[in-house]
Design a protein around this motif. Structure first.
Motif, PDB file in Angstrom:
ATOM      1  N   ALA A 444      54.815  49.754   5.202  1.00 16.07           N
ATOM      2  CA  ALA A 444      55.154  51.046   4.589  1.00 16.07           C
ATOM      3  C   ALA A 444      55.771  50.892   3.199  1.00 16.07           C
ATOM      4  N   MET A 445      55.811  49.660   2.701  1.00 14.25           N
ATOM      5  CA  MET A 445      56.453  49.416   1.395  1.00 14.25           C
ATOM      6  C   MET A 445      55.756  50.178   0.282  1.00 14.25           C
ATOM      7  N   SER A 446      56.567  50.761  -0.605  1.00 20.62           N
ATOM      8  CA  SER A 446      55.969  51.253  -1.851  1.00 20.62           C
ATOM      9  C   SER A 446      56.924  50.910  -2.978  1.00 20.62           C
ATOM     10  N   SER A 447      56.371  50.877  -4.182  1.00 12.33           N
ATOM     11  CA  SER A 447      57.147  50.385  -5.311  1.00 12.33           C
ATOM     12  C   SER A 447      56.573  50.958  -6.592  1.00 12.33           C
ATOM     13  N   GLU A 583      59.173  60.753   3.824  1.00 11.94           N
ATOM     14  CA  GLU A 583      58.629  59.391   3.667  1.00 11.94           C
ATOM     15  C   GLU A 583      57.671  59.083   4.845  1.00 11.94           C
ATOM     16  N   ALA A 584      58.077  59.524   6.040  1.00 13.65           N
ATOM     17  CA  ALA A 584      57.225  59.278   7.223  1.00 13.65           C
ATOM     18  C   ALA A 584      55.882  59.998   7.056  1.00 13.65           C
ATOM     19  N   ASP A 585      55.920  61.229   6.549  1.00 11.22           N
ATOM     20  CA  ASP A 585      54.655  61.960   6.324  1.00 11.22           C
ATOM     21  C   ASP A 585      53.800  61.218   5.302  1.00 11.22           C
ATOM     22  N   GLU A 586      54.471  60.701   4.298  1.00 14.10           N
ATOM     23  CA  GLU A 586      53.777  59.978   3.239  1.00 14.10           C
ATOM     24  C   GLU A 586      53.121  58.700   3.799  1.00 14.10           C
ATOM     25  N   ILE A 587      53.860  58.005   4.678  1.00 12.19           N
ATOM     26  CA  ILE A 587      53.308  56.780   5.284  1.00 12.19           C
ATOM     27  C   ILE A 587      52.074  57.142   6.132  1.00 12.19           C
ATOM     28  N   GLU A 588      52.220  58.239   6.886  1.00 12.77           N
ATOM     29  CA  GLU A 588      51.099  58.672   7.740  1.00 12.77           C
ATOM     30  C   GLU A 588      49.883  58.979   6.868  1.00 12.77           C
ATOM     31  N   ASN A 589      50.145  59.668   5.781  1.00 13.53           N
ATOM     32  CA  ASN A 589      49.063  60.021   4.859  1.00 13.53           C
ATOM     33  C   ASN A 589      48.413  58.754   4.295  1.00 13.53           C
ATOM     34  N   LEU A 603      52.065  49.925  15.122  1.00 12.54           N
ATOM     35  CA  LEU A 603      52.574  50.543  13.887  1.00 12.54           C
ATOM     36  C   LEU A 603      52.589  52.065  14.001  1.00 12.54           C
ATOM     37  N   TRP A 604      51.560  52.620  14.656  1.00 17.13           N
ATOM     38  CA  TRP A 604      51.589  54.078  14.894  1.00 17.13           C
ATOM     39  C   TRP A 604      52.802  54.438  15.747  1.00 17.13           C
ATOM     40  N   ASP A 605      53.105  53.592  16.721  1.00 13.97           N
ATOM     41  CA  ASP A 605      54.274  53.873  17.584  1.00 13.97           C
ATOM     42  C   ASP A 605      55.556  53.882  16.746  1.00 13.97           C
ATOM     43  N   CYS A 606      55.679  52.926  15.836  1.00 15.04           N
ATOM     44  CA  CYS A 606      56.883  52.873  14.974  1.00 15.04           C
ATOM     45  C   CYS A 606      56.961  54.122  14.097  1.00 15.04           C
ATOM     46  N   LEU A 607      55.797  54.577  13.641  1.00 16.66           N
ATOM     47  CA  LEU A 607      55.801  55.786  12.797  1.00 16.66           C
ATOM     48  C   LEU A 607      56.279  56.995  13.609  1.00 16.66           C
ATOM     49  N   GLU A 608      55.795  57.102  14.842  1.00 13.82           N
ATOM     50  CA  GLU A 608      56.223  58.200  15.709  1.00 13.82           C
ATOM     51  C   GLU A 608      57.738  58.140  15.928  1.00 13.82           C
ATOM     52  N   THR A 609      58.251  56.941  16.176  1.00  9.74           N
ATOM     53  CA  THR A 609      59.701  56.779  16.399  1.00  9.74           C
ATOM     54  C   THR A 609      60.466  57.218  15.148  1.00  9.74           C
TER      55      THR A 609
END
Ligand code: OXD
Ligand code: MN
Length: 616
Positions: A444-447, A583-589, A603-609
């Motif tokens: 999920a890193m962004s920079s 940020e979570a929505d952005e990662i999902e996108n 990774l989907w599970d971590c996003l849900e959490t």
């Protein structure tokens, strides 16, 4: 041997009877038709000859040999100053194997295109053959390559950045495998510039560039793009990571690897000098590597890492004796500078940030006299050095190079750190809950983008594990490989994320960075102990209690007259759930639109959490 018999002269034959090596060199010569073929041994006399030749052709400028012994300056073409990600391709038979965020080209088409471009392009020139090793020759980690090139600059850089010589040919032996690298400068035509990778054929072709990251084929092309593909198939990892060793007050040594995108301070962290307070306590940092780590699971169930390189290809601007004393010291001998300014008063080099005063007589990186009175910090076009100007320095020059630098087994990792440039949202440091969550954090890193790659600077982009430009296969499969590796490591390192780049509302950096990052490393080490120091559990992972970051002797001013306080620390440690929900929505996108498929369920599970945690 067909063409090699026809060249006007061939110096050395590398003493190899490996048919594949000879065939590759022969085919390359047949294609590019050089007048001469020279095998590189990396020996002192040969290097000296090449330096002389480079000065004669204008490729190199000899610097003041008293102040900077064996140092030279090189200028690239003005259209050729950074990696060209839009012209970098992964050429696999199936498009899907390269994945949606790599450029892909059909291998047959790519070979034809490059062969057409390179045909006859070394006529009247010399083709150099460089046998090189990534990693200590003969070690389990080592992988070998042969790069052919018509550039003296490339030869001399490769002799610093990799281990070059006849022992490599011996190690390859009569039957052994190697990565084929073909580089031809051609006309430095940006429209015909291609950096092609053929992971299924162990081959790299680079045409029409002379910039390091595009042409030093052992580095990004082999040690990351091809090696990440090999690592996936062979069960190890090739990562865009520095490796550092920390000696603790009790004398124990711990090792950490850290992945940050290009030009985000890997070299600075790798060579950090702890603040005085820490030095007195007995902390010491040693540098194993500043850019690339090859990592394997050891018999003890831990991860073991080596730096496959032999030098630093560091970003010059901003490097000075305060920001990175050790990097600067590394450049004082046997270094090639690229696109920095030439100080004609004493034939030394200069770049923005090297000294506070602007030298009166410089030739800028394009070769024109520089007018310091016109210099405006905010306007890059007024700079004397290119923002992505570099030094290529031998690793052994570094005053804090690790005694483990040449270790054949590598060093055991206690922690892995991810990080990027984020003005907001991401706290100074947090720890992932476990390996899989750590993989999620890395994915999920962004920079914000930097000058290391061509294109706009300062734009926020996703850069999973700092490998966006370097994973040689589908990013979803790359995530899966991380998850799969986790299953093989019985004693995994802990995974953290750091952000040295938080800014206040006026754009001032809130954290001093550089040596003060030791304060964060200390907390990280304390979290890696058998009985870890306590931490706050938050929506995103574990965050330090403000009292547990040692601020003793920290004299940082966020802005003139505004001293850094504990309240500022609390601000940069805080986790804002609303921002993290976004940020979570952005990662999902990002997962859905960029990576698109093959993302591991873990990774989907971590996003849900994460989403759930931000609502609670
Ligand atoms: C580098 C880069 O040169 O990441 O290390 O661009
Ligand atoms: Mn890099």
């Amino acid at each position: 041997m067909n063409f090699l018999n026809k060249v006007k002269s061939a110096v050395g034959m590398g003493g190899t009877s490996n048919a594949k090596v000879r065939e590759f060199v022969d085919e390359s010569a047949e294609l590019a038709q050089p007048d001469r073929v020279v095998w590189i041994t990396g020996e002192k006399d040969q290097i000296e000859e090449l330096r002389k030749e480079g000065c004669k052709t204008g490729e190199l400028i000899k610097l003041n040999q008293e102040k900077l012994p064996d140092c030279y300056l090189h200028r690239t073409a003005v259209n050729d100053v950074a990696r060209v990600e839009d012209r970098t391709y992964i050429c696999t038979k199936e498009k899907d194997a390269a994945g949606p965020i790599n450029n892909w080209m059909d291998p047959k088409m790519a070979y034809e295109l490059c062969h057409e471009i390179a045909r006859g392009k070394m006529k009247g020139r010399t083709m150099y053959v460089i046998p090189y090793s990534m990693g200590v020759v003969g070690s389990d980690f080592a992988k070998y390559g042969i790069e052919v090139t018509d550039s003296i600059y490339v030869v001399l850089n490769m002799c610093i950045m990799t281990r070059v010589g006849d022992d490599v040919l011996e190690a390859i032996g009569d039957e052994g495998d190697f990565i084929k690298g073909f580089h031809a400068k051609c006309d430095i035509d940006p429209e015909k510039r291609y950096i092609m990778h053929f992971p299924e054929d162990n081959t790299i072709i680079s045409v029409n560039s002379g910039y390091g990251g595009n042409v030093l084929l052992g580095k990004k092309c082999f040690a990351l793009r091809i090696a990440s593909y090999l690592g996936k198939n062979e069960g190890w990892m090739a990562e865009h990571m520095l490796i550092l060793g920390i000696t603790c007050p009790d004398g124990t040594k711990k090792y950490i690897a850290a992945a940050f995108p290009s030009a985000c301070g890997k070299t600075n962290l790798a060579m950090l000098i702890p603040p005085e307070h820490y030095r007195k306590l007995g902390y010491k940092i040693e540098c194993v590597g500043d850019d690339i780590a090859w990592i394997r699971v050891g018999k003890d169930g831990r991860l073991w890492a080596v730096n496959p390189e032999n030098g630093y290809f560091g970003v010059a601007p901003g490097t000075n004796e305060h920001s990175n004393f050790n990097a600067l010291a590394s450049t004082k001998q046997g270094t090639i500078f690229t696109n920095v300014a030439l100080n004609t008063d004493d034939m030394t080099v200069w770049w923005e940030g090297l000294t506070p005063n602007l030298p009166p007589h410089c030739i800028d990186w394009t070769g024109k006299p520089w007018d310091p009175s016109k210099y405006n910090k905010k306007d890059k076009s007024t700079c004397a050095a290119n923002p992505n100007s570099r030094f290529t320095a031998p690793a052994k020059n570094c005053p804090v190079v690790s005694p483990e630098f040449d270790s054949k087994t590598g060093v055991p990792l206690s922690a892995i750190i991810f990080g990027g440039r984020r003005a907001s949202t991401t706290p100074l440091v947090y720890e992932a809950r476990d390996w899989n969550h750590g993989v999620f954090v890395g994915s999920a890193m962004s920079s914000e983008t930097t000058a290391a790659a061509a294109g706009a600077v300062g734009v926020l982009r996703h850069d999973p594990m700092a490998m966006k430009p370097f994973a040689g296969y589908h990013m979803g499969d790359y995530f899966q490989h991380w998850i799969d590796m986790g299953k093989k490591i019985s004693n995994p390192p802990k995974i953290f994320n750091v952000n040295w780049f938080r800014t206040d509302e006026d754009g001032n950096f809130m954290w001093p960075g550089f040596g003060d990052n030791m304060r964060v490393l200390e907390w990280i080490l304390k979290r890696c102990e058998a009985k870890p120091i306590e931490a706050e559990e938050t929506a995103i992972g574990f965050v330090p209690k403000a009292d547990d970051i040692d601020l003793e002797d920290m004299n940082y001013e966020i802005a003139p007259g505004r001293k850094f306080t504990k309240a500022d620390l609390e601000t940069i440690l805080a986790v804002d759930k609303d921002r993290w929900a976004k940020e979570a929505d952005e990662i999902e996108n990002y997962y859905n639109t960029a990576i698109q498929s093959r993302i591991p369920k873990e990774l989907w599970d971590c996003l849900e959490t994460l989403k759930k945690n931000c609502k609670d």
